[in-house]
Design an enzyme around this catalytic site. Structure first.
Site, mmCIF file in Angstrom:
data_model
loop_
_atom_site.group_PDB
_atom_site.id
_atom_site.type_symbol
_atom_site.label_atom_id
_atom_site.label_comp_id
_atom_site.label_asym_id
_atom_site.label_seq_id
_atom_site.Cartn_x
_atom_site.Cartn_y
_atom_site.Cartn_z
ATOM 1 N N ASP A 90 -1.581 -0.915 2.271
ATOM 2 C CA ASP A 90 -1.041 -2.027 1.498
ATOM 3 C C ASP A 90 -0.704 -1.511 0.091
ATOM 4 O OD1 ASP A 90 -3.549 -1.693 0.411
ATOM 5 O OD2 ASP A 90 -4.323 -3.639 1.044
ATOM 6 N N SER A 91 -0.221 -2.382 -0.768
ATOM 7 C CA SER A 91 0.246 -1.940 -2.094
ATOM 8 C C SER A 91 -0.897 -1.827 -3.101
ATOM 9 C CB SER A 91 1.274 -2.937 -2.627
ATOM 10 O OG SER A 91 0.632 -4.170 -2.926
ATOM 11 N N GLY A 92 -2.038 -2.407 -2.783
ATOM 12 C CA GLY A 92 -3.137 -2.477 -3.748
ATOM 13 C C GLY A 92 -3.154 -3.811 -4.480
ATOM 14 N N GLY A 93 -2.045 -4.525 -4.429
ATOM 15 C CA GLY A 93 -1.927 -5.768 -5.188
ATOM 16 C C GLY A 93 -2.905 -6.849 -4.752
ATOM 17 N N PHE A 94 -3.084 -6.980 -3.449
ATOM 18 C CA PHE A 94 -3.951 -8.046 -2.935
ATOM 19 C C PHE A 94 -5.352 -7.944 -3.521
ATOM 20 C CE2 PHE A 94 -6.795 -10.077 0.110
ATOM 21 C CZ PHE A 94 -6.157 -11.296 0.319
ATOM 22 N N GLY A 220 1.214 -13.397 1.778
ATOM 23 C CA GLY A 220 0.826 -14.678 1.191
ATOM 24 C C GLY A 220 0.461 -15.731 2.202
ATOM 25 N N ASP A 271 -3.147 -7.061 10.840
ATOM 26 C CA ASP A 271 -4.381 -6.435 10.385
ATOM 27 C C ASP A 271 -5.293 -7.553 9.927
ATOM 28 O OD1 ASP A 271 -4.767 -6.505 7.143
ATOM 29 O OD2 ASP A 271 -2.657 -6.701 7.729
ATOM 30 N N CYS A 317 -16.005 -6.725 29.646
ATOM 31 C CA CYS A 317 -15.650 -5.716 28.638
ATOM 32 C C CYS A 317 -16.220 -4.354 29.024
ATOM 33 C CB CYS A 317 -16.196 -6.145 27.281
ATOM 34 S SG CYS A 317 -15.894 -4.947 25.971
ATOM 35 N N CYS A 319 -16.611 -1.840 26.740
ATOM 36 C CA CYS A 319 -17.024 -1.102 25.550
ATOM 37 C C CYS A 319 -18.413 -0.508 25.759
ATOM 38 C CB CYS A 319 -16.993 -1.971 24.293
ATOM 39 S SG CYS A 319 -18.450 -3.005 24.034
ATOM 40 N N CYS A 322 -21.322 -3.135 25.867
ATOM 41 C CA CYS A 322 -21.334 -4.014 27.041
ATOM 42 C C CYS A 322 -21.698 -3.273 28.313
ATOM 43 C CB CYS A 322 -19.977 -4.706 27.194
ATOM 44 S SG CYS A 322 -19.711 -5.958 25.928
ATOM 45 N N HIS A 348 -17.583 -3.488 19.798
ATOM 46 C CA HIS A 348 -17.200 -4.511 20.775
ATOM 47 C C HIS A 348 -16.053 -5.371 20.261
ATOM 48 C CE1 HIS A 348 -17.234 -7.653 23.748
ATOM 49 N NE2 HIS A 348 -17.257 -8.520 22.751
#
Lengths: 386, 386
Positions: A90-94, A220, A271, A317, A319, A322, A348
């Site tokens: 990401d840009s770092g802005g968040f 946003g 994400d 599952c 994993c 599990c 999991h």
């Protein structure tokens, strides 16, 4: 950079391939989050076995510690964390905007006091590009400005204008520096803002589109407060104004059910901290069979009722947890504060998300994605009411 | 139950095989500690790959939570934690005595207030046997009483007498219940006490020996305070009075150097929290090549000097961390509080210990264990002084 291989006939869902400098990424795709260059409790390479194709790392955190300069010396983030797949930054802005009252935005950039040591820094469209080039990610985002959930339309309009102006500067900086950076195959994607306002989303999308980025993020929509319905609306206001044949990432979304809905609206990648954060609190996703209503529910492994439950967490599952342990053992690990509990839970939940994405891709391929869209629901509340 | 396959000619070290209900254990052996039914950050099964043969689990902790009754319902501890190798359990006494002033010892047993909820419990020689039978461990220990490091000889003499009396009761209880327990192949081992007093160690060993246990633990050597030299002395006071052809476990020992020394005195198995506890603080064992003086040193990965060190933690080690990551990355994980750091460090330190034991076994087989004994030193302080 992006090829649509199949379109769903009943929704806007599509199958695609994003070509990155670190391999092809089949979409729709979920990106596990490695905030600080590590997925909580898990070595990135372990994720490969379960179908992870690309991860998201946070520019802000890595810039602050250990520093993008150090990561560049290490040969870039792929090498530093030993992850051979795609990396999206990401840009770092968040994160900067999340710091709250110590943040000041001007046309130049965002000035803030760092949470680690209280020192003052400025993040600009140009420095965000520079940091991400040092990290050497495969997909980098331009710096944007965006409002909290409920903001005055005039303020949002000014933010959209600034986001467009910053996008131009970020693109110029990227063009200037890319060739001599660690990962000359890095793509830079634009961001669409505009909050919940139809005309501002349209304006933002059209302005960003003129810059001809190879892909877009829709931003946003996950910064707290807004309802899922408003989020779907914001997506619907944005996507029709972008080229169909470019990939669209929906930032910070979402729950399994939200991802299915957003795929139907034409989003290609996602994400979200939800699966890893929930895992740390012992909240685990469990698939429901069609005869049980389909979809899934979230179980709280800390509950007394699982104390002597010697069945697997989720018997659909495959994993590690599990297939090797019982709910009773997992509950014991959480009750005892054993770190293995969080690790198994994280594995999991990520496996659950990655399997969901595989099922979505398979269903688009098979032409029955509309069935998933119809039946895939979070049944947690319904099950509690029984 | 135990076969000595080779004796070292220059020391009392020997190669052996302990036959347990869950497979053969080649000695000398180190037992990673799974206090609460889990090795910190690691699934027990992962340890198999690195040569772990047997683990130690703490009876006190499992009795208190989740309860030995629950573990019995799960089919025993092997099944509960999904570990297919050997399990060694202590008597629970060490943890009870560690609770301090709320502990009261009588001939009947030890009464104490639990650290979890303040409730009052009594651990007796019989209940310790019952709990360990519920856990289904392969080697169980009898309850003993032992002093803090420096205690009046009269007090120690009384404790030795009580330890012998309790051993008889524990053996009777074990004989009564074993056949109908979860793991009818469980062995019960005796314990030698006597602190640092030569005659009391001799007396304790001789009394316990008459009971004909299939193996022994040497206790009271790692309960804080005493110097390594006193510990070696206590071992030397005990072992000559026990049958040579029975296995001897040295409880709670020790550092890598101490283990090498104790093997030379005739000890066959070891357990210690050091490798896992040190790992959680970023203290890591690194092998030194013969040209660098041999042995090993302990590095503190948190130090500034490793910030841009892009070499492996230990380039002689084949653990997951050493083959995939750099010191700089490991340091970053610790600095960022990422749980992956502790996991990688724990894996490395356990691998270091397990490799050391393999080297010890190989050297006894090859007839050059005396070279390891001579050259294997902790060089941490020497390196710091340079």
């Amino acid at each position: 950079m992006f090829t649509i291989t199949k379109k769903d006939e009943k929704t806007k869902a599509r199958l695609g391939v994003i070509r990155t400098a670190h391999g092809d990424v089949n979409t729709p795709v979920f990106l596990p989050i490695g905030t600080k260059g590590a997925i909580k409790s898990i070595a990135a390479e372990e994720l490969k076995f379960w179908g992870a194709q690309m991860i998201l790392a946070n520019t802000y955190h890595l810039w602050q510690r250990p520093g993008d300069g150090l990561i560049a010396k290490a040969g870039g983030l792929h090498q530093f964390m030993n992850w051979k797949g795609g990396i999206f930054t990401d840009s770092g802005g968040f994160q900067v905007f999340s710091l709250g009252k110590n943040v000041k935005v001007t046309d130049q950039g965002v000035t803030f006091r760092a949470d680690l040591d209280g020192s003052t820094h400025t993040l600009t469209p140009e420095s965000s590009v520079q940091i991400q080039l040092n990290l050497g990610s495969d997909i980098a985002l331009v710096l944007d400005e965006f409002p909290a959930a409920e903001t005055d339309k005039k303020i949002v309009a000014a933010m959209v204008a600034r986001t467009t102006m910053w996008a131009k500067r970020a693109m110029a900086e990227h063009k200037k520096l890319l060739a001599h950076s660690i990962n000359p195959g890095q793509m830079q994607w634009g961001i669409v803002q505009g909050a919940i306002f139809e005309d501002l989303r349209k304006q933002s999308a059209e302005e960003i589109r003129t810059l001809e980025f190879p892909g877009y993020s829709i931003g946003g929509v996950a910064n707290g407060g807004e309802s899922p319905e408003l989020m779907y609306q914001a997506v619907n206001y944005s996507i029709p104004h972008l080229e169909e044949d470019k990939p669209k990432h929906l930032l910070g979304v979402g729950t399994p059910e939200q991802i299915v809905r957003a795929v139907a609206l034409g989003c290609d990648s996602f994400d979200c901290v939800v699966p890893t954060r929930e895992a740390r609190h012992g909240k685990l996703y469990v698939n429901l069979k069609p005869q049980d209503g389909g979809g899934y529910y979230t179980m709280n492994i800390n509950l007394e009722k699982y104390k002597e439950d010697f069945t697997p967490l989720d018997n659909t599952c495959s994993c590690y947890g599990c297939t090797n342990f019982t709910r009773a053992y997992l509950r014991h690990l959480f009750a005892s504060g054993e770190p293995l509990g969080i690790r198994l839970a994280t594995m999991h939940n990520l496996r659950f998300y990655l399997n969901l994405m595989q099922n979505i891709r398979d269903s688009i391929e098979a032409g029955n994605f509309d069935q998933i869209l119809k039946n895939y629901k979070d049944q947690t509340i319904e099950l509690k009411a029984q």
